[in-house]
Design a protein around this motif. Sequence first.
Motif, PDB file in Angstrom:
ATOM      1  N   LYS A 134      52.285  20.297  24.897  1.00 38.06           N
ATOM      2  CA  LYS A 134      51.152  21.129  24.479  1.00 38.06           C
ATOM      3  C   LYS A 134      50.293  21.437  25.699  1.00 38.06           C
ATOM      4  CE  LYS A 134      50.794  19.388  19.713  1.00 38.06           C
ATOM      5  NZ  LYS A 134      49.903  18.757  18.697  1.00 38.06           N
ATOM      6  N   PHE A 135      50.114  22.720  25.987  1.00 36.62           N
ATOM      7  CA  PHE A 135      49.302  23.142  27.154  1.00 36.62           C
ATOM      8  C   PHE A 135      48.804  24.557  26.922  1.00 36.62           C
ATOM      9  CE2 PHE A 135      53.819  23.768  27.975  1.00 36.62           C
ATOM     10  CZ  PHE A 135      53.898  25.112  28.316  1.00 36.62           C
ATOM     11  N   SER A 136      47.870  24.961  27.743  1.00 38.87           N
ATOM     12  CA  SER A 136      47.281  26.306  27.673  1.00 38.87           C
ATOM     13  C   SER A 136      47.477  27.013  29.013  1.00 38.87           C
ATOM     14  CB  SER A 136      45.790  26.239  27.340  1.00 38.87           C
ATOM     15  OG  SER A 136      45.595  25.628  26.070  1.00 38.87           O
ATOM     16  N   ILE A 137      47.718  28.336  28.939  1.00 35.29           N
ATOM     17  CA  ILE A 137      47.940  29.154  30.144  1.00 35.29           C
ATOM     18  C   ILE A 137      46.814  30.175  30.245  1.00 35.29           C
ATOM     19  CG2 ILE A 137      49.550  30.676  31.345  1.00 35.29           C
ATOM     20  CD1 ILE A 137      51.800  29.447  29.741  1.00 35.29           C
ATOM     21  N   PHE A 138      46.207  30.284  31.422  1.00 37.26           N
ATOM     22  CA  PHE A 138      45.114  31.225  31.679  1.00 37.26           C
ATOM     23  C   PHE A 138      45.512  32.120  32.861  1.00 37.26           C
ATOM     24  CE2 PHE A 138      43.372  27.384  29.872  1.00 37.26           C
ATOM     25  CZ  PHE A 138      42.515  27.841  28.888  1.00 37.26           C
ATOM     26  N   TYR A 139      45.150  33.399  32.733  1.00 36.30           N
ATOM     27  CA  TYR A 139      45.452  34.372  33.797  1.00 36.30           C
ATOM     28  C   TYR A 139      44.137  34.934  34.335  1.00 36.30           C
ATOM     29  CZ  TYR A 139      50.203  34.190  31.912  1.00 36.30           C
ATOM     30  OH  TYR A 139      51.429  33.755  31.462  1.00 36.30           O
ATOM     31  N   TYR A 140      44.073  34.996  35.667  1.00 33.84           N
ATOM     32  CA  TYR A 140      42.870  35.500  36.344  1.00 33.84           C
ATOM     33  C   TYR A 140      43.277  36.566  37.359  1.00 33.84           C
ATOM     34  CZ  TYR A 140      40.757  31.202  34.505  1.00 33.84           C
ATOM     35  OH  TYR A 140      40.319  30.185  33.680  1.00 33.84           O
ATOM     36  N   TRP A 141      42.282  37.382  37.670  1.00 36.77           N
ATOM     37  CA  TRP A 141      42.465  38.407  38.709  1.00 36.77           C
ATOM     38  C   TRP A 141      41.302  38.307  39.682  1.00 36.77           C
ATOM     39  CZ3 TRP A 141      39.905  43.659  38.252  1.00 36.77           C
ATOM     40  CH2 TRP A 141      40.142  44.434  39.398  1.00 36.77           C
TER      41      TRP A 141
ATOM     42  N   VAL B 108      37.380  41.931  47.039  1.00 38.57           N
ATOM     43  CA  VAL B 108      36.054  41.445  47.441  1.00 38.57           C
ATOM     44  C   VAL B 108      35.776  40.014  47.024  1.00 38.57           C
ATOM     45  CG1 VAL B 108      34.309  43.181  47.890  1.00 38.57           C
ATOM     46  CG2 VAL B 108      35.352  43.085  45.671  1.00 38.57           C
ATOM     47  N   GLY B 109      36.736  39.392  46.305  1.00 38.28           N
ATOM     48  CA  GLY B 109      36.592  37.992  45.925  1.00 38.28           C
ATOM     49  C   GLY B 109      36.041  37.759  44.536  1.00 38.28           C
ATOM     50  N   LYS B 110      35.880  38.800  43.753  1.00 36.07           N
ATOM     51  CA  LYS B 110      35.358  38.636  42.405  1.00 36.07           C
ATOM     52  C   LYS B 110      36.472  38.185  41.465  1.00 36.07           C
ATOM     53  CE  LYS B 110      33.035  41.119  38.668  1.00 36.07           C
ATOM     54  NZ  LYS B 110      32.512  42.443  38.202  1.00 36.07           N
ATOM     55  N   LYS B 111      36.222  37.109  40.684  1.00 38.26           N
ATOM     56  CA  LYS B 111      37.196  36.549  39.769  1.00 38.26           C
ATOM     57  C   LYS B 111      36.979  37.092  38.368  1.00 38.26           C
ATOM     58  CE  LYS B 111      39.155  32.102  38.256  1.00 38.26           C
ATOM     59  NZ  LYS B 111      39.070  30.628  38.387  1.00 38.26           N
ATOM     60  N   THR B 112      38.075  37.630  37.758  1.00 34.22           N
ATOM     61  CA  THR B 112      37.993  38.228  36.432  1.00 34.22           C
ATOM     62  C   THR B 112      39.036  37.580  35.519  1.00 34.22           C
ATOM     63  OG1 THR B 112      37.286  40.323  37.400  1.00 34.22           O
ATOM     64  CG2 THR B 112      38.078  40.381  35.131  1.00 34.22           C
ATOM     65  N   PHE B 113      38.574  37.144  34.353  1.00 34.70           N
ATOM     66  CA  PHE B 113      39.488  36.556  33.383  1.00 34.70           C
ATOM     67  C   PHE B 113      40.278  37.666  32.697  1.00 34.70           C
ATOM     68  CE2 PHE B 113      40.254  35.462  28.911  1.00 34.70           C
ATOM     69  CZ  PHE B 113      41.072  34.355  29.072  1.00 34.70           C
TER      70      PHE B 113
ATOM     71  N   GLU C 155      47.172  29.812  35.628  1.00 39.87           N
ATOM     72  CA  GLU C 155      46.665  28.435  35.612  1.00 39.87           C
ATOM     73  C   GLU C 155      47.093  27.769  34.300  1.00 39.87           C
ATOM     74  OE1 GLU C 155      42.489  26.961  37.005  1.00 39.87           O
ATOM     75  OE2 GLU C 155      42.363  27.347  34.841  1.00 39.87           O
ATOM     76  N   VAL C 156      47.602  26.534  34.410  1.00 34.41           N
ATOM     77  CA  VAL C 156      48.084  25.790  33.240  1.00 34.41           C
ATOM     78  C   VAL C 156      47.273  24.500  33.118  1.00 34.41           C
ATOM     79  CG1 VAL C 156      50.078  24.713  32.123  1.00 34.41           C
ATOM     80  CG2 VAL C 156      50.391  26.743  33.563  1.00 34.41           C
ATOM     81  N   LYS C 157      46.814  24.222  31.864  1.00 34.59           N
ATOM     82  CA  LYS C 157      46.006  23.039  31.597  1.00 34.59           C
ATOM     83  C   LYS C 157      46.649  22.188  30.506  1.00 34.59           C
ATOM     84  CE  LYS C 157      41.475  24.998  32.800  1.00 34.59           C
ATOM     85  NZ  LYS C 157      40.092  25.267  32.316  1.00 34.59           N
ATOM     86  N   TRP C 158      46.842  20.921  30.847  1.00 37.03           N
ATOM     87  CA  TRP C 158      47.182  19.917  29.851  1.00 37.03           C
ATOM     88  C   TRP C 158      45.915  19.132  29.501  1.00 37.03           C
ATOM     89  CZ3 TRP C 158      50.465  21.456  33.721  1.00 37.03           C
ATOM     90  CH2 TRP C 158      51.763  21.845  33.349  1.00 37.03           C
TER      91      TRP C 158
END
Length: 250
Positions: free
Chosen positions: A55-62, A66-71, A113-116
């Motif tokens: 069981k885990f969750s996957i998150f994608y970011y961009w 310029v270094g701005k992080k967007t979910f 990114e993967v989170k357990w």
Amino acid sequence: MASNVKVIFLFLWSLQYGEGQVNVQQRPPIQVALLKEEVSIPCKVTFPYMMKYTKFSIFYYWINPVGKKTFISSKSMEIHIPPGEENRTTTQSYNLKLKPLESTSFTGTYYCEVKWNDIVKMGRGVFVLARDTGYIQTSYRWEILITLTTLLAALSITGTALLLWKRKVVCPGRNQLLNTLRHKVETQPPSASPAPATPTYDCLDSQQVDVYSVLGSNTDKPSCRRSPPGKTPKKQETLEESFDTLYENI
């Protein structure tokens, strides 16, 4: 007290052991995408077939230039362990399909990114270069090959020309050498033929000379070698007197 320490130690060891078996990879690291084209962000998750890692969750970011992080998006996964695969390691692909890019401003790095429950793993990201529809990805393989071929041909021609020029300067042709020798022979004045050597003979060395024998010998043999002026030998004087006497009697 000792049992509590043992439980804590086993818990920490299990965390460290489990963290070493999970991983997130993103390949290839660079993609070129045209506008109005769908883009796929790769994400490969490696984990063991254990209840705590299924069981885990996957998150994608961009992250833009310029270094701005967007979910972008996220999703939760629950994997069923196949029979007989318990405790074995597996790798699953969870690629994200992005909607067609609207402009070149969507250029940037996309992360997975993967989170357990107690572990977080993040990929190294994929850099997506958004290009206009008029962009054509060119290959420089033929250009490099043609350039190298032309360069080698030019070097070969230059080397051959230098060798021919050096041979012409150092070693002239056979015809040129023969012409030079012939010209020298024609221009050289004819050498004077050497004068024939005058034969020299010694006179007869006899005490008594017969006049008639002398006359006979004079008709067959050349005259004796001349003596230097002013030095007439006595024998020659005797012969001359005999000749005079003979002529007078005749």
